[in-house]
Scaffold this motif. Structure first.
Motif, PDB file in Angstrom:
ATOM      1  N   ILE A  67       0.847  -1.202   0.000  1.00 42.48           N
ATOM      2  CA  ILE A  67       0.000   0.000   0.000  1.00 42.48           C
ATOM      3  C   ILE A  67       0.880   1.250   0.000  1.00 42.48           C
ATOM      4  O   ILE A  67       0.644   2.191  -0.759  1.00 42.48           O
ATOM      5  CB  ILE A  67      -0.954  -0.009   1.218  1.00 42.48           C
ATOM      6  N   ASN A  68       1.890   1.266   0.840  1.00 41.06           N
ATOM      7  CA  ASN A  68       2.761   2.432   0.953  1.00 41.06           C
ATOM      8  C   ASN A  68       3.477   2.740  -0.363  1.00 41.06           C
ATOM      9  O   ASN A  68       3.616   3.903  -0.737  1.00 41.06           O
ATOM     10  CB  ASN A  68       3.777   2.210   2.076  1.00 41.06           C
ATOM     11  N   ASP A  69       3.912   1.703  -1.046  1.00 44.33           N
ATOM     12  CA  ASP A  69       4.632   1.890  -2.313  1.00 44.33           C
ATOM     13  C   ASP A  69       3.754   2.505  -3.397  1.00 44.33           C
ATOM     14  O   ASP A  69       4.265   3.116  -4.331  1.00 44.33           O
ATOM     15  CB  ASP A  69       5.211   0.566  -2.806  1.00 44.33           C
ATOM     16  N   THR A  70       2.459   2.342  -3.271  1.00 45.25           N
ATOM     17  CA  THR A  70       1.556   2.865  -4.302  1.00 45.25           C
ATOM     18  C   THR A  70       1.000   4.239  -3.948  1.00 45.25           C
ATOM     19  O   THR A  70       0.309   4.843  -4.763  1.00 45.25           O
ATOM     20  CB  THR A  70       0.377   1.908  -4.538  1.00 45.25           C
ATOM     21  N   LYS A  71       1.301   4.759  -2.775  1.00 42.09           N
ATOM     22  CA  LYS A  71       0.775   6.060  -2.355  1.00 42.09           C
ATOM     23  C   LYS A  71       1.227   7.185  -3.277  1.00 42.09           C
ATOM     24  O   LYS A  71       0.504   8.138  -3.481  1.00 42.09           O
ATOM     25  CB  LYS A  71       1.154   6.374  -0.903  1.00 42.09           C
ATOM     26  N   ASN A  72       2.427   7.083  -3.822  1.00 47.53           N
ATOM     27  CA  ASN A  72       2.930   8.119  -4.718  1.00 47.53           C
ATOM     28  C   ASN A  72       2.571   7.856  -6.173  1.00 47.53           C
ATOM     29  O   ASN A  72       2.931   8.635  -7.041  1.00 47.53           O
ATOM     30  CB  ASN A  72       4.454   8.248  -4.574  1.00 47.53           C
ATOM     31  N   ASN A  73       1.886   6.750  -6.435  1.00 46.52           N
ATOM     32  CA  ASN A  73       1.488   6.412  -7.793  1.00 46.52           C
ATOM     33  C   ASN A  73       0.018   6.016  -7.790  1.00 46.52           C
ATOM     34  O   ASN A  73      -0.316   4.846  -7.598  1.00 46.52           O
ATOM     35  CB  ASN A  73       2.357   5.277  -8.340  1.00 46.52           C
ATOM     36  N   PRO A  74      -0.865   6.985  -8.004  1.00 44.72           N
ATOM     37  CA  PRO A  74      -2.305   6.702  -7.934  1.00 44.72           C
ATOM     38  C   PRO A  74      -2.816   5.766  -9.037  1.00 44.72           C
ATOM     39  O   PRO A  74      -3.928   5.255  -8.946  1.00 44.72           O
ATOM     40  CB  PRO A  74      -2.952   8.079  -8.050  1.00 44.72           C
ATOM     41  N   ASP A  75      -1.999   5.499 -10.047  1.00 47.42           N
ATOM     42  CA  ASP A  75      -2.406   4.605 -11.133  1.00 47.42           C
ATOM     43  C   ASP A  75      -2.358   3.140 -10.713  1.00 47.42           C
ATOM     44  O   ASP A  75      -2.940   2.287 -11.377  1.00 47.42           O
ATOM     45  CB  ASP A  75      -1.515   4.805 -12.360  1.00 47.42           C
ATOM     46  N   ILE A  76      -1.639   2.852  -9.634  1.00 48.98           N
ATOM     47  CA  ILE A  76      -1.496   1.473  -9.172  1.00 48.98           C
ATOM     48  C   ILE A  76      -2.215   1.320  -7.845  1.00 48.98           C
ATOM     49  O   ILE A  76      -2.046   2.116  -6.933  1.00 48.98           O
ATOM     50  CB  ILE A  76      -0.004   1.102  -8.998  1.00 48.98           C
ATOM     51  N   GLU A  77      -3.022   0.287  -7.758  1.00 47.01           N
ATOM     52  CA  GLU A  77      -3.699  -0.016  -6.503  1.00 47.01           C
ATOM     53  C   GLU A  77      -3.460  -1.492  -6.185  1.00 47.01           C
ATOM     54  O   GLU A  77      -3.780  -2.363  -6.992  1.00 47.01           O
ATOM     55  CB  GLU A  77      -5.195   0.273  -6.607  1.00 47.01           C
ATOM     56  N   PRO A  78      -2.879  -1.763  -5.023  1.00 47.13           N
ATOM     57  CA  PRO A  78      -2.605  -3.159  -4.683  1.00 47.13           C
ATOM     58  C   PRO A  78      -3.893  -3.951  -4.481  1.00 47.13           C
ATOM     59  O   PRO A  78      -4.924  -3.405  -4.087  1.00 47.13           O
ATOM     60  CB  PRO A  78      -1.797  -3.066  -3.385  1.00 47.13           C
ATOM     61  N   ASP A  79      -3.811  -5.222  -4.771  1.00 49.40           N
ATOM     62  CA  ASP A  79      -4.966  -6.111  -4.645  1.00 49.40           C
ATOM     63  C   ASP A  79      -5.041  -6.620  -3.202  1.00 49.40           C
ATOM     64  O   ASP A  79      -4.609  -7.747  -2.899  1.00 49.40           O
ATOM     65  CB  ASP A  79      -4.830  -7.271  -5.636  1.00 49.40           C
ATOM     66  N   VAL A  80      -5.541  -5.756  -2.320  1.00 46.27           N
ATOM     67  CA  VAL A  80      -5.691  -6.106  -0.906  1.00 46.27           C
ATOM     68  C   VAL A  80      -7.090  -5.697  -0.451  1.00 46.27           C
ATOM     69  O   VAL A  80      -7.697  -4.799  -1.036  1.00 46.27           O
ATOM     70  CB  VAL A  80      -4.615  -5.423  -0.025  1.00 46.27           C
ATOM     71  N   PRO A  81      -7.589  -6.339   0.576  1.00 49.11           N
ATOM     72  CA  PRO A  81      -8.932  -5.989   1.064  1.00 49.11           C
ATOM     73  C   PRO A  81      -9.014  -4.532   1.528  1.00 49.11           C
ATOM     74  O   PRO A  81      -8.026  -3.955   2.001  1.00 49.11           O
ATOM     75  CB  PRO A  81      -9.134  -6.933   2.249  1.00 49.11           C
ATOM     76  N   GLU A  82     -10.190  -3.960   1.425  1.00 52.44           N
ATOM     77  CA  GLU A  82     -10.407  -2.563   1.816  1.00 52.44           C
ATOM     78  C   GLU A  82     -10.052  -2.328   3.279  1.00 52.44           C
ATOM     79  O   GLU A  82      -9.529  -1.274   3.637  1.00 52.44           O
ATOM     80  CB  GLU A  82     -11.873  -2.172   1.560  1.00 52.44           C
TER      81      GLU A  82
END
Length: 145
Positions: A67-82
């Motif tokens: 999740i943290n790695d994708t915070k600076n890249n809004p185009d990527i969202e990890p496949d994890v539960p809400e």
């Protein structure tokens, strides 16, 4: 022709001065070693505190990093539960507080050794380029342990 010789001599003198300016003395290296050793301890302590906060929230460390790695890249969202995003948002202020304290503690570690961040970084860059300097540092670090 004399102008060329003077220019060549001036250039050589300038290069020689710059090389010597980059030289790291034993005193500089000793201060660096002490600051480095303290920084390693501070970093380890902060990592353990952050891992504990993440674990206390029942958030997997790998999920946290995804999740943290994708915070600076809004185009990527990890496949994890809400719910994991909610946990992340809950722990993040605590993590940032620890990171801020770490940064402050590191600055104080530099100051205790009469170094600035710039001094420390310059010595670290010189170390990357000089195997003999690395050997000297390793001997100093061994004595500090």
């Amino acid at each position: 022709m004399n102008y060329f010789k003077i220019l060549l001599f001036s250039t050589a003198l300038s290069l020689f001065t710059n090389i010597n300016a980059q030289e790291v003395t034993d005193y500089d290296l000793q201060r660096f070693a002490k600051a480095y050793s303290e920084m390693v301890q501070l970093n380890l302590k902060a990592q353990n505190e952050m891992a504990e906060i993440i674990a206390d929230e029942k958030l997997d460390l790998e999920v946290y990093h995804a999740i943290n790695d994708t915070k600076n890249n809004p185009d990527i969202e990890p496949d994890v539960p809400e719910e994991d995003f909610d946990k992340y948002e809950k722990v993040q202020p605590k993590i940032e507080k620890i990171q801020d304290k770490l940064e402050s503690d590191v600055t104080k570690a530099y100051a205790r050794q009469e170094l600035t961040k710039r001094d420390y970084t310059a010595i670290a860059e010189r170390l990357k380029q000089d195997p003999l300097l690395q050997t000297r540092l390793e001997k100093m670090l061994t004595k500090l342990r």
